[in-house]
Write a protein that holds these residues in place. Sequence first.
Motif, PDB file in Angstrom:
ATOM      1  N   TYR A   1       0.798  -1.230   0.000  1.00  0.00           N
ATOM      2  CA  TYR A   1       0.000   0.000   0.000  1.00  0.00           C
ATOM      3  C   TYR A   1       0.833   1.283   0.000  1.00  0.00           C
ATOM      4  O   TYR A   1       0.574   2.193  -0.772  1.00  0.00           O
ATOM      5  N   GLU A   2       1.833   1.360   0.882  1.00  0.00           N
ATOM      6  CA  GLU A   2       2.510   2.646   1.062  1.00  0.00           C
ATOM      7  C   GLU A   2       3.425   2.996  -0.097  1.00  0.00           C
ATOM      8  O   GLU A   2       3.459   4.149  -0.535  1.00  0.00           O
ATOM      9  N   LEU A   3       4.207   2.040  -0.597  1.00  0.00           N
ATOM     10  CA  LEU A   3       5.088   2.368  -1.715  1.00  0.00           C
ATOM     11  C   LEU A   3       4.302   2.739  -2.968  1.00  0.00           C
ATOM     12  O   LEU A   3       4.648   3.724  -3.646  1.00  0.00           O
ATOM     13  N   PRO A   4       3.234   2.006  -3.316  1.00  0.00           N
ATOM     14  CA  PRO A   4       2.425   2.477  -4.450  1.00  0.00           C
ATOM     15  C   PRO A   4       1.821   3.859  -4.217  1.00  0.00           C
ATOM     16  O   PRO A   4       1.723   4.667  -5.152  1.00  0.00           O
ATOM     17  N   ARG A   5       1.428   4.145  -2.980  1.00  0.00           N
ATOM     18  CA  ARG A   5       0.877   5.479  -2.679  1.00  0.00           C
ATOM     19  C   ARG A   5       1.936   6.561  -2.897  1.00  0.00           C
ATOM     20  O   ARG A   5       1.674   7.612  -3.479  1.00  0.00           O
ATOM     21  N   LEU A   6       3.152   6.304  -2.419  1.00  0.00           N
ATOM     22  CA  LEU A   6       4.238   7.267  -2.603  1.00  0.00           C
ATOM     23  C   LEU A   6       4.526   7.481  -4.087  1.00  0.00           C
ATOM     24  O   LEU A   6       4.746   8.614  -4.531  1.00  0.00           O
ATOM     25  N   ALA A   7       4.531   6.392  -4.841  1.00  0.00           N
ATOM     26  CA  ALA A   7       4.807   6.505  -6.279  1.00  0.00           C
ATOM     27  C   ALA A   7       3.757   7.370  -6.971  1.00  0.00           C
ATOM     28  O   ALA A   7       4.089   8.210  -7.823  1.00  0.00           O
ATOM     29  N   ARG A   8       2.490   7.188  -6.615  1.00  0.00           N
ATOM     30  CA  ARG A   8       1.428   7.985  -7.242  1.00  0.00           C
ATOM     31  C   ARG A   8       1.544   9.455  -6.890  1.00  0.00           C
ATOM     32  O   ARG A   8       1.124  10.322  -7.659  1.00  0.00           O
ATOM     33  N   ARG A   9       2.119   9.744  -5.733  1.00  0.00           N
ATOM     34  CA  ARG A   9       2.249  11.142  -5.286  1.00  0.00           C
ATOM     35  C   ARG A   9       3.583  11.769  -5.681  1.00  0.00           C
ATOM     36  O   ARG A   9       3.889  12.895  -5.280  1.00  0.00           O
ATOM     37  N   GLY A  10       4.396  11.040  -6.422  1.00  0.00           N
ATOM     38  CA  GLY A  10       5.657  11.602  -6.878  1.00  0.00           C
ATOM     39  C   GLY A  10       6.694  11.732  -5.790  1.00  0.00           C
ATOM     40  O   GLY A  10       7.526  12.646  -5.823  1.00  0.00           O
ATOM     41  N   ILE A  11       6.677  10.814  -4.836  1.00  0.00           N
ATOM     42  CA  ILE A  11       7.611  10.832  -3.709  1.00  0.00           C
ATOM     43  C   ILE A  11       8.631   9.714  -3.893  1.00  0.00           C
ATOM     44  O   ILE A  11       8.263   8.560  -4.145  1.00  0.00           O
ATOM     45  N   ASN A  12       9.885  10.033  -3.754  1.00  0.00           N
ATOM     46  CA  ASN A  12      10.940   9.043  -3.938  1.00  0.00           C
ATOM     47  C   ASN A  12      10.984   8.072  -2.766  1.00  0.00           C
ATOM     48  O   ASN A  12      10.632   8.432  -1.632  1.00  0.00           O
ATOM     49  N   PHE A  13      11.440   6.862  -3.013  1.00  0.00           N
ATOM     50  CA  PHE A  13      11.619   5.887  -1.940  1.00  0.00           C
ATOM     51  C   PHE A  13      12.667   4.878  -2.359  1.00  0.00           C
ATOM     52  O   PHE A  13      13.026   4.763  -3.543  1.00  0.00           O
ATOM     53  N   ARG A  14      13.146   4.125  -1.406  1.00  0.00           N
ATOM     54  CA  ARG A  14      14.156   3.099  -1.669  1.00  0.00           C
ATOM     55  C   ARG A  14      13.487   1.771  -1.981  1.00  0.00           C
ATOM     56  O   ARG A  14      12.539   1.360  -1.304  1.00  0.00           O
ATOM     57  N   VAL A  15      14.003   1.106  -2.994  1.00  0.00           N
ATOM     58  CA  VAL A  15      13.604  -0.265  -3.299  1.00  0.00           C
ATOM     59  C   VAL A  15      14.609  -1.197  -2.644  1.00  0.00           C
ATOM     60  O   VAL A  15      15.819  -1.086  -2.871  1.00  0.00           O
ATOM     61  N   SER A  16      14.120  -2.106  -1.823  1.00  0.00           N
ATOM     62  CA  SER A  16      15.007  -3.022  -1.121  1.00  0.00           C
ATOM     63  C   SER A  16      15.655  -4.000  -2.090  1.00  0.00           C
ATOM     64  O   SER A  16      14.989  -4.530  -2.986  1.00  0.00           O
ATOM     65  N   PRO A  17      16.953  -4.263  -1.956  1.00  0.00           N
ATOM     66  CA  PRO A  17      17.653  -5.135  -2.907  1.00  0.00           C
ATOM     67  C   PRO A  17      17.243  -6.600  -2.750  1.00  0.00           C
ATOM     68  O   PRO A  17      16.780  -7.031  -1.690  1.00  0.00           O
ATOM     69  N   PRO A  18      17.456  -7.371  -3.801  1.00  0.00           N
ATOM     70  CA  PRO A  18      17.193  -8.808  -3.709  1.00  0.00           C
ATOM     71  C   PRO A  18      18.356  -9.531  -3.045  1.00  0.00           C
ATOM     72  O   PRO A  18      19.477  -9.017  -2.977  1.00  0.00           O
ATOM     73  N   GLY A  19      18.077 -10.711  -2.547  1.00  0.00           N
ATOM     74  CA  GLY A  19      19.133 -11.602  -2.102  1.00  0.00           C
ATOM     75  C   GLY A  19      19.402 -12.630  -3.182  1.00  0.00           C
ATOM     76  O   GLY A  19      18.482 -13.042  -3.897  1.00  0.00           O
ATOM     77  N   ILE A  20      20.654 -13.035  -3.347  1.00  0.00           N
ATOM     78  CA  ILE A  20      20.993 -14.060  -4.335  1.00  0.00           C
ATOM     79  C   ILE A  20      22.040 -14.998  -3.750  1.00  0.00           C
ATOM     80  O   ILE A  20      22.986 -14.562  -3.081  1.00  0.00           O
ATOM     81  N   ILE A  21      21.866 -16.277  -3.997  1.00  0.00           N
ATOM     82  CA  ILE A  21      22.856 -17.286  -3.612  1.00  0.00           C
ATOM     83  C   ILE A  21      22.900 -18.343  -4.704  1.00  0.00           C
ATOM     84  O   ILE A  21      21.969 -18.478  -5.504  1.00  0.00           O
ATOM     85  N   VAL A  22      23.989 -19.075  -4.743  1.00  0.00           N
ATOM     86  CA  VAL A  22      24.072 -20.260  -5.591  1.00  0.00           C
ATOM     87  C   VAL A  22      24.148 -21.470  -4.668  1.00  0.00           C
ATOM     88  O   VAL A  22      25.046 -21.565  -3.833  1.00  0.00           O
ATOM     89  N   LYS A  23      23.192 -22.362  -4.817  1.00  0.00           N
ATOM     90  CA  LYS A  23      23.113 -23.559  -3.984  1.00  0.00           C
ATOM     91  C   LYS A  23      22.899 -24.773  -4.878  1.00  0.00           C
ATOM     92  O   LYS A  23      21.963 -24.793  -5.693  1.00  0.00           O
ATOM     93  N   ASP A  24      23.784 -25.747  -4.714  1.00  0.00           N
ATOM     94  CA  ASP A  24      23.717 -26.965  -5.534  1.00  0.00           C
ATOM     95  C   ASP A  24      23.706 -26.628  -7.030  1.00  0.00           C
ATOM     96  O   ASP A  24      22.995 -27.248  -7.834  1.00  0.00           O
ATOM     97  N   GLY A  25      24.469 -25.575  -7.385  1.00  0.00           N
ATOM     98  CA  GLY A  25      24.594 -25.189  -8.781  1.00  0.00           C
ATOM     99  C   GLY A  25      23.439 -24.388  -9.327  1.00  0.00           C
ATOM    100  O   GLY A  25      23.413 -24.075 -10.522  1.00  0.00           O
ATOM    101  N   LEU A  26      22.469 -24.037  -8.466  1.00  0.00           N
ATOM    102  CA  LEU A  26      21.305 -23.276  -8.902  1.00  0.00           C
ATOM    103  C   LEU A  26      21.321 -21.872  -8.312  1.00  0.00           C
ATOM    104  O   LEU A  26      21.656 -21.684  -7.132  1.00  0.00           O
ATOM    105  N   LEU A  27      20.967 -20.885  -9.137  1.00  0.00           N
ATOM    106  CA  LEU A  27      20.859 -19.508  -8.673  1.00  0.00           C
ATOM    107  C   LEU A  27      19.487 -19.308  -8.031  1.00  0.00           C
ATOM    108  O   LEU A  27      18.449 -19.477  -8.688  1.00  0.00           O
ATOM    109  N   LEU A  28      19.492 -18.950  -6.747  1.00  0.00           N
ATOM    110  CA  LEU A  28      18.270 -18.669  -6.015  1.00  0.00           C
ATOM    111  C   LEU A  28      18.217 -17.182  -5.704  1.00  0.00           C
ATOM    112  O   LEU A  28      19.253 -16.544  -5.474  1.00  0.00           O
ATOM    113  N   ALA A  29      17.026 -16.614  -5.671  1.00  0.00           N
ATOM    114  CA  ALA A  29      16.863 -15.190  -5.363  1.00  0.00           C
ATOM    115  C   ALA A  29      15.612 -14.999  -4.514  1.00  0.00           C
ATOM    116  O   ALA A  29      14.656 -15.783  -4.599  1.00  0.00           O
TER     117      ALA A  29
END
Length: 841
Positions: A758-786
């Motif tokens: 709710y809040e981030l979409p509301r901020l976007a509609r009002r033209g207010i900047n915000f931080r997007v949280s980064p993804p996590g990534i690992i390689v496990k058993d040869g597979l890229l997980l995020a």
Amino acid sequence: MMAMRNIWVMIVGICLFGCGVGKQPPSSQLSLTWKLEKDSVEARYFKNTFCLTNNGNKSLTNNWVIYFNQTPIYYQQPINAPLEIECLGSTYYKMYPTEHYQALAPGETLTFTILSEGNVINVSSIPEGAYVVTTDEKGKPLQPQNVPIEIELFKPDAQWISSRNSFPYADGNYFYKQNDDFSKPVDCDMLSLFPAPKKVEKTGGVSSFSQKVCLKFDDTFKEEALLLKSQLTSLLRCNVSDEDEETIIELKKMEVPATCQYPDEYYEIVIKNNRLTLKANDTHGIFNACQTLLALLDNMELTSSPLPNLHITDYPDMGHRGIMLDVARNFTKKADLLKLIDILSFYKMNVLHLHLSDDEAWRVEIPGLEELTEIASRRGHTTDEQTCLYPAYAWGWNETDTASLANGYYSRSDFMDILIYAKERHIRVIPEIDIPGHSRAAIKAMNARYQKYIDTDRPKAEEYLLVDFADTSQYLSAQNFTDNVINVAMPSTYHFLEKVIDEIVRMYQDAGVELTAFHVGGDEVPEGIWEGSSICRTFMQENGLAKIRDLKDYFLEQILEMLDKRNIQAVGWQDIVMNPDNTVNEHFRNSKVLNYCWNTIPEQGGDEVPYKLANAGYPIILCNVGNFYLDMAYCYHVEEPGLRWGGYVDEYVTFDMLPFDIYKSLRRNLRGEPVDVKTVSNGKQLLTKEGYQNIKGLSGQIWSETIRSFEQIEYYLFPKVFGLAERAWNAQPSWALSPDGKVYTDAKRKYNAAIVDYELPRLARRGINFRVSPPGIIVKDGLLLANTTNPNAVIRYTTDGSEPNENSVVWKEPIKCDAPLVKAKAFYLGKESVAIELINR
């Protein structure tokens, strides 16, 4: 801010290859490249390199000086080096040729590598604002010219090396672990609001909401009704009138029996049969009800959900719900400040504390003291600071550049407009003039005034002087200034402060706004002040003062008396009423000065300060650095701006704050290690019943050393401010009373879901900047997980070392990966996170 002490060892040589060359404007023949070679090359040291390139068609002789700004450092000049770097004050440096310098031929590059104590944390540590001043054949300085600095990206295998006592670097593994708490889906309906109402009862059925709205109100609430009409029109595209329509909104004054007492700002909302009734006993309560209604209607539109019939009862736990904004070090323009007031009032924050003066600038017009704004509101190239102050932070030589955050101030008219705008939105503005330390801007302005009048009118020249020119005291402030403390034994100092206070009082009066509180700073006054002043020594003898420190107490006592005579509450940082050993200063016990408790780092013994003061009878505002210094970086990542001396602050750290169980407010220490919340309070000073009553509110701080735009202020605020707004409204969450850690985790997951749904979409509609949280990534058993905290975000990644962009591959499910380096970003609503890297070993 706490300074990082560094020793620089310089290795100088000539090279023709290996250093990047920045693009140049036609007016400059120089460019600089700076790069971090390696972090923690040995215990407590990092290696970084400057490259100076001659892009002109003539040899570069020794007729130049380059000036730049960087985080305060110390360096040790090598013997026989062709260049020298000299600190002119705090963040301001100059680089110039020595007698060992040889002319630099066209196309040639001079490099020098520096070994410095400490480590470079992020982009806020880099050199900025460089410019060059050259001289002509007669030695006359020419017009300064900008020198662009190219910053080479830090290399992961160099940057991430750190001692075992350091906070872990935020790579793919780090975020994957952090994001795992939010991997399970959370039900989050349109009633998820910030701050959460005390009680929301669904009464059965739904009401329709038409964009044709009839607005009715009691005369008491006329101003709030007019503002609500404007918000319904601009935010929800409603057509609002006083004629009967399908949807009726009414603002009604509550009938309160004499035997009944409601909390301050109490309100109710009843939604039934297409009628939305808002009730309160006072204007602030009805304003809060309006903000809750707007959020509900906005959520309804976002989810295309029907409007349930409801009965909401609500009030805040804290009367002081504030944000402190430092507009002194880097300026916030009036239009941006008004936008900020709109944002804060929507989330029911009710205090805006403006830090109007500091060492680096003075930001409000004071009639009769024109030098404060003519000189001290501008920074640029100067050798004597008679027309402007030295540069600082990212900004360079041009004191007339109105686009630079170095320059600017609020005129008397501007400031009154801000006061009126804030009052209409039930936000109280607290002005701060920081004294007796952090006063360099005022000192330099009054010195310039002295020079202007001393030959023609000595009394006028000395009327508001703030320093003793014969003072030989030596000291170094927390921000590396040696001349930022006013002399408290001079009558002219008190004339100056009375003048400033009275002019600010008149602004409030003329704006029709009550000035209830005045912040006097009082923090970070360094050791060594006043010891070399004969004026101070004589003053101490005449007034029976035994120690130099007694001068500070005497001075503050006079200022508190000035404010008390004007019926204004004095506010200050905790330093006013704390001794250097963190014991309570009994001198001010009966003053009722409101204390901002900020330096609360457990590792430094500061976490007990708030309860010591509250238990001793002092009213306090909790603004703990570890939870509420919003200019602290979100995490230890090179692209995340901000400071880190008090730890890292994200939206979950603000959520963790517990005003009445303060030791449990930090769940990680400065090394990033988990804290046992079940035992952390053992042996600590506990809050007494009287102390409980003395906790008056919470405040988040945005210091502006690292601010480069208003969008960055918004980036620091959102989503961090949601935890602050929630805790100021609901000070004792139910999860805090449960020994079950799952209850806390579930509450945090629901909090996060409300933000991303709710809040981030509301901020976007009002033209207010915000931080997007980064993804996590690992390689496990040869597979890229995020994974990510935001299920609505798109994760894109690369395996060739390039930066992910909107055309990069979308991660949707585990996929085979044997690339040595993976980079990923989260993309959401036109914004993107910082790039996260994973070294796949």
